[in-house]
Design a protein around this motif. Structure first.
Motif, PDB file in Angstrom:
ATOM      1  N   LYS A  62      -4.908   7.049  -1.846  1.00 19.13           N
ATOM      2  CA  LYS A  62      -4.143   8.259  -2.137  1.00 19.13           C
ATOM      3  C   LYS A  62      -4.900   9.164  -3.104  1.00 19.13           C
ATOM      4  O   LYS A  62      -4.909  10.399  -2.951  1.00 19.13           O
ATOM      5  N   ASN A  63      -5.555   8.586  -4.097  1.00 15.36           N
ATOM      6  CA  ASN A  63      -6.270   9.371  -5.096  1.00 15.36           C
ATOM      7  C   ASN A  63      -7.382  10.200  -4.452  1.00 15.36           C
ATOM      8  O   ASN A  63      -7.521  11.400  -4.718  1.00 15.36           O
ATOM      9  N   GLU A 103       2.214   1.634  -3.524  1.00 14.23           N
ATOM     10  CA  GLU A 103       1.175   2.042  -4.468  1.00 14.23           C
ATOM     11  C   GLU A 103       0.819   3.520  -4.321  1.00 14.23           C
ATOM     12  O   GLU A 103       0.321   4.137  -5.262  1.00 14.23           O
ATOM     13  N   MET A 104       1.060   4.074  -3.147  1.00 13.34           N
ATOM     14  CA  MET A 104       0.777   5.493  -2.932  1.00 13.34           C
ATOM     15  C   MET A 104       1.811   6.403  -3.592  1.00 13.34           C
ATOM     16  O   MET A 104       1.589   7.604  -3.709  1.00 13.34           O
ATOM     17  N   SER A 139      -7.697  10.888  -1.186  1.00 11.23           N
ATOM     18  CA  SER A 139      -7.184  11.802  -0.162  1.00 11.23           C
ATOM     19  C   SER A 139      -6.677  13.093  -0.788  1.00 11.23           C
ATOM     20  O   SER A 139      -6.745  14.161  -0.170  1.00 11.23           O
ATOM     21  N   THR A 154       0.830  -1.204   0.000  1.00  7.52           N
ATOM     22  CA  THR A 154       0.000   0.000   0.000  1.00  7.52           C
ATOM     23  C   THR A 154       0.869   1.260   0.000  1.00  7.52           C
ATOM     24  O   THR A 154       0.538   2.250  -0.663  1.00  7.52           O
ATOM     25  N   THR A 155       1.994   1.216   0.727  1.00 10.54           N
ATOM     26  CA  THR A 155       2.887   2.378   0.735  1.00 10.54           C
ATOM     27  C   THR A 155       3.481   2.615  -0.649  1.00 10.54           C
ATOM     28  O   THR A 155       3.551   3.749  -1.128  1.00 10.54           O
ATOM     29  N   GLY A 187      -3.719   1.030  -2.408  1.00 10.58           N
ATOM     30  CA  GLY A 187      -2.979   2.204  -1.976  1.00 10.58           C
ATOM     31  C   GLY A 187      -3.279   3.396  -2.865  1.00 10.58           C
ATOM     32  O   GLY A 187      -3.446   4.528  -2.375  1.00 10.58           O
ATOM     33  N   HIS A 188      -3.365   3.160  -4.170  1.00  9.93           N
ATOM     34  CA  HIS A 188      -3.706   4.236  -5.116  1.00  9.93           C
ATOM     35  C   HIS A 188      -5.127   4.727  -4.871  1.00  9.93           C
ATOM     36  O   HIS A 188      -5.404   5.937  -4.980  1.00  9.93           O
TER      37      HIS A 188
END
Length: 259
Positions: free
Chosen positions: A218-219, A205-206, A221, A202-203, A214-215
């Motif tokens: 992040k997307n 992918e961010m 947020s 997840t980290t 993760g994306h």
């Protein structure tokens, strides 16, 4: 369903499941009370539970795509790191000369946080997905490599001597003696490996991936859509819990002598 039915047949597990269910319901009740009834929570940062759970219906296609993308990357990276870590760790662990060379290197590199490699991984890999895979592989390989070296070197010499006395070939020694000896330790360590892998996944992918859980977080947020962010966090918790349950089920089937 069969696994859950077995849990309900065992009193201790049924009691634990009841406690967990009660805690989850209490958390949802407190959340609803703070966000809806008392209105003491920021409606943007802590939206009502109903709105969060609506996301699972509204964004189900995107969520399924993210889960599939993350699990595909996780499966490839974990299997690559575990297979290479076990094979190389076994080769080094059985050779004192190689062990004296590579074990100190593994002790230095194993504690290094894998996310530290992210700037370099992004620079050298052709895609962000490749960079994410490299970070996960590095994060899992070194602890696995060092653990297999230690377990292989700590094996009772009487076991190896008895196998040699039976005239086993090197291949038979590895597949019929060493791997069965190491397998329970590998399985018991997979829970930690899985949690670490998902954290790295997840980290990574961010950082710039175009798909994955993760994306997804992040997307949304980036647009301050915390309703979808919380739904994504809950989805990750569900996926990790299901994977750990499947892993526990597989461990009990494959390592029967631990029961």
């Amino acid at each position: 369903s069969l696994y859950l039915a077995r849990i309900y047949r065992e009193p201790r597990r049924c009691a634990a499941l009841s406690v967990i269910t009660s805690l989850v319901l209490m958390l949802l009740f407190a959340w609803e009370l703070a966000a809806v009834n008392l209105k003491i929570a920021n409606p943007i940062l802590l939206p009502p539970p109903g709105e969060v759970f609506e996301v699972f219906a509204d964004c189900r296609a995107l969520m399924f795509k993210g889960v599939f993308s993350s699990l595909a990357l996780l499966g490839f990276s974990m299997s690559t790191a575990l297979v290479s870590g076990v094979i190389l760790g076994l080769a080094v662990g059985l050779n004192r000369f190689l062990r004296n060379i590579f074990l100190p290197i593994a002790k230095v590199l194993s504690p290094v946080p894998p996310i530290i490699y992210s700037p370099y991984a992004v620079a050298v890999m052709p895609t962000f997905r490749g960079a994410a895979a490299l970070i996960i592989v590095l994060g899992i390989f070194w602890p696995t490599f060092m653990g297999i070296i230690n377990r292989a070197s700590a094996m009772d010499r009487r076991i190896a001597d008895s196998a040699r006395a039976l005239g086993l070939s090197p291949a038979e020694m590895i597949f019929h003696v060493m791997l069965p000896y190491l397998f329970p330790g590998i399985m018991s360590g997979l829970h930690v490996t899985l949690s670490t892998s998902f954290l790295l996944l997840t980290t990574a992918e961010m950082m710039g991936a175009s798909s994955g859980l993760g994306h997804f977080i992040k997307n949304y947020s980036d647009y301050a859509n915390y309703t979808n962010v919380i739904a994504g966090i809950i989805l990750i918790g569900i996926v990790v819990s299901l994977l750990n349950a499947l892993l526990s089920f597989a461990e009990k089937r494959l390592v029967k002598w631990k029961e």
